[in-house]
Write an enzyme that holds these catalytic residues in place. Sequence first.
Site, PDB file in Angstrom:
ATOM      1  N   GLY A   1     -13.604 -51.325   7.624  1.00 44.05           N
ATOM      2  CA  GLY A   1     -14.139 -50.771   6.382  1.00 44.05           C
ATOM      3  C   GLY A   1     -15.480 -50.079   6.590  1.00 44.05           C
ATOM      4  O   GLY A   1     -15.726 -48.999   6.048  1.00 44.05           O
ATOM      5  N   CYS A   2     -16.331 -50.685   7.394  1.00 41.90           N
ATOM      6  CA  CYS A   2     -17.656 -50.119   7.636  1.00 41.90           C
ATOM      7  C   CYS A   2     -17.555 -48.830   8.450  1.00 41.90           C
ATOM      8  O   CYS A   2     -18.305 -47.880   8.212  1.00 41.90           O
ATOM      9  CB  CYS A   2     -18.531 -51.147   8.344  1.00 41.90           C
ATOM     10  SG  CYS A   2     -18.749 -52.646   7.350  1.00 41.90           S
ATOM     11  N   THR A   3     -16.631 -48.793   9.376  1.00 41.31           N
ATOM     12  CA  THR A   3     -16.421 -47.572  10.165  1.00 41.31           C
ATOM     13  C   THR A   3     -15.909 -46.453   9.272  1.00 41.31           C
ATOM     14  O   THR A   3     -16.406 -45.326   9.333  1.00 41.31           O
ATOM     15  CB  THR A   3     -15.429 -47.847  11.315  1.00 41.31           C
ATOM     16  OG1 THR A   3     -15.994 -48.853  12.169  1.00 41.31           O
ATOM     17  CG2 THR A   3     -15.155 -46.589  12.118  1.00 41.31           C
TER      18      THR A   3
END
Length: 152
Positions: A42-44
């Site tokens: 998700g952060c990527t």
Amino acid sequence: MTDVNDTLPNVTVADSAGNPVNLAALSGPFVLYFYPKADTPGCTNEAKDFTELAAEFAALNCPVYGMSKDKPAKLAKFAAKYALNVHLLSDEASDATEQMGVWVEKSMYGKLYMGIDRSTFLVGKDGKVAQVWRKVKVKDHAAEVLAAAKAL
């Protein structure tokens, strides 16, 4: 907890090269988004989405800063691995995350733990928070923030 019309706390964090960055000294407009952990799915995706729109944010003179509790060296690797075009910041001491109200109790599979609530703050030219998104869902979020930045 930081909200609309607030200024950012007078907290110094580090950028991905280890250089100090004082949040209160940043001049607006800019975007500051918090994400749980570098190099996770998700952060990527969130960082890639902001990177895809980096030229449009730059045209507004609105830099994008992403912050997590990861060490600067990990942030540098994360940025290089995905050719990210956002400024990554490290809040290892949790000063900014706690003062801005994004360090929260979370639950996974019935187990409680503390972590970063994916949140975004749009700061206006006057240095005050113009808009806040909490409990962010990554899909289409960067485009939503860009639209709000254009409306400033």
